[in-house]
Design an enzyme around this catalytic site. Structure first.
Site, PDB file in Angstrom:
ATOM      1  N   HIS A 306       0.851  -1.188   0.000  1.00  0.00           N
ATOM      2  CA  HIS A 306       0.000   0.000   0.000  1.00  0.00           C
ATOM      3  C   HIS A 306       0.882   1.230   0.000  1.00  0.00           C
ATOM      4  CE1 HIS A 306      -3.140   2.837   1.125  1.00  0.00           C
ATOM      5  NE2 HIS A 306      -3.979   1.919   0.678  1.00  0.00           N
ATOM      6  N   ASP A 363      -7.968  -5.418  -0.040  1.00  0.00           N
ATOM      7  CA  ASP A 363      -8.430  -6.267  -1.142  1.00  0.00           C
ATOM      8  C   ASP A 363      -8.058  -7.733  -0.954  1.00  0.00           C
ATOM      9  OD1 ASP A 363      -9.649  -4.282  -2.748  1.00  0.00           O
ATOM     10  OD2 ASP A 363      -7.667  -3.514  -3.201  1.00  0.00           O
TER      11      ASP A 363
END
Ligand code: CMC
Length: 429
Positions: A306, A363
């Site tokens: 991320h 996700d």
């Protein structure tokens, strides 16, 4: 006391104001830098650029913290509903009982789409990507609301926000039923937001669908966890488009397109595709991880890493335990979940991932839960968009209400050819 940073360049010093946020994040305001020094800043991918100040969402990526309007995501996921969170993001406070009833009534009022829009659906081929349909249909819905959303009038803004938040799930479900050759299912007035969405997805004219309350709760949590995430790619896109004073629908439709990419919202689908590929190819998890680590392969571990979180994504933590509950409740044993757990274990011990601070992101587990609920992988990113809708709307409004807002217009450092002569056609080649 106001502080300044000093930049020295070419024998001159420039004082740059330092801006400190409410959680002590510190930034250097360079908005006057070019006017005073001729310099711009260069930051490919905006990894180090604050594009705005915002009161909506706070992230501390080093410590895995996410808060909406000051309230920790863990508390909202446990105690709140998606509809309450939508109100919180847009109005800064959780709704009172009366405000909640009013919002729910508006969501019910706006849940149908105009009958003429059904013809628009018919124009798409059955295999059209649902994110393309979603983006196009959001602009199409805007064509049926002739009055422009007035962000400064609470009542008017609430009605537009409710319209979008409500209709997006009707459009999403209709794009799915179209893709499987089934008729569109109309929403029900007696179901709450998420149960109504599941009804539109899975009821058939000859077969009603009665959603399990635990499944409804798990999906509602997924929507809460996706509701906002400060200046990510799609939200920054919404703000960029909003800065030109584009209307709410046009700005949000652009956000949907940005979300579609596999490095952003499309990653939830990509995770399932990756796990299915590993299972079907007979490759071991260890050899797949080795491939990911080989820079030449160009393969990434989807659902990992991320830009902001350099620690566990707090949303992934919540979803990991939600996945557990849903699987137990539904009595499902999905080999992909076992693979995901093993993959996470391998990656978290591997020097490559440890060194780069790559942890599972939202996700990694959301797709596994949605799959257990029966949502097809092509719809995962659409569900992300349903969840992100209140955040996009709140961010759109923030841009419109900022009296100092200017059109977003970044600069560049040009690296192409210098001025040269035009060559006529007969002299080329
Ligand atoms: N697998 C393998 N290596 C990775 C991964 C990954 N998933 N993510 C980052 N890296 C490596 C990257 O190769 C680089 O290595 P090096 O320093 O040796 O060059 C280093 O880690 C830093 O990566 P980066 O590309 O500079 O990081 P970024 O901030 O530009 O990208 C990201 C962030 C999310 C796009 C990236 O981590 C990624 O591609 N992840 C996989 C896709 C994914 O799961 N996306 C969902 C993000 S969360 C929800 C959302 O935003 O929608």
């Amino acid at each position: 006391m106001a502080k300044n940073a000093t930049l020295t360049w070419d024998g001159k010093s420039y004082d740059l104001p330092v801006v400190v946020g409410t959680e002590n994040e510190t930034g250097i305001d360079i908005s006057r830098l070019r006017a005073e020094s001729g310099l711009i800043t260069l930051d490919d991918g905006y990894g180090n650029t604050g594009s705005c100040t915002s009161e909506i969402t706070y992230i501390d990526g080093e410590n895995g913290i996410l808060r909406y309007r000051g309230i920790p995501i863990e508390i909202l996921a446990e105690h709140s509903t998606f509809v309450e969170v939508a109100y919180l993001l847009n109005f800064g406070e959780l709704p009172t009982a009366d405000q909640l009833v009013e919002l729910k009534e508006r969501l019910t009022k706006h849940q149908n789409i105009h009958e003429n829009l059904k013809h628009t659906f018919e124009g798409f081929p059955a295999h059209a990507p649902p994110m393309a349909i979603l983006s196009a249909m959001i602009n199409a819905v805007g064509c049926f609301q002739p009055e422009v959303t007035q962000p400064e009038v609470d009542e008017h803004f609430l009605d537009s926000a409710a319209r979008l938040i409500s209709k997006v799930r009707t459009i999403a479900a209709a794009s799915y039923t179209k893709s499987i050759g089934q008729p569109m299912v109309y929403p029900r007035f007696d179901l709450a937001y998420t149960a109504n969405f599941l009804h539109m997805m899975f009821s058939r004219p000859n077969l009603p669908y009665d959603p399990d309350p635990d499944v409804v709760r798990a999906l509602d949590q997924i929507f809460i966890l996706h509701a906002d995430h400060e200046q990510n790619c799609s939200t920054a896109t919404v703000r960029m488009v909003a800065s030109s004073k584009a209307n709410l629908y046009a700005s949000i439709a652009s956000g949907v397109c940005a979300l579609w990419g596999p490095l952003h919202g499309g990653a939830n689908q990509a995770v399932i595709e990756m796990l299915s590929h590993i299972r079907d190819s007979g490759e071991t998890l260890e050899s797949y991880v080795a491939k990911v680590k080989d820079r030449k392969s160009g393969v990434r571990l989807m659902g990992f890493g991320h830009r902001v979180y350099k620690n566990f994504d707090p949303r992934a933590k919540i979803l990991k335990s939600a996945a557990d509950k849903v699987f137990k409740k539904l009595g499902i044993a999905d080999p992909l979940l076992d693979m995901a757990l093993r993959l996470e274990e391998i990656a978290l011990k591997d020097e490559y991932f440890v060194e780069r601070k790559l942890y599972p992101n939202v996700d990694f587990y959301s797709g596994i839960i949605m799959r257990a609920i029966g949502i097809p992988a092509e719809m995962f990113t659409v569900l992300f968009a349903i969840g992100r809708m209140p955040g996009w709307i709140a961010q759109w409004r923030e841009v419109h209400l900022n009296p100092k807002a200017r059109i977003y217009r970044p600069r560049q450092i040009y690296t192409g050819p210098q001025k040269r002569d035009y060559v006529t056609l007969e002299n080329r080649g």
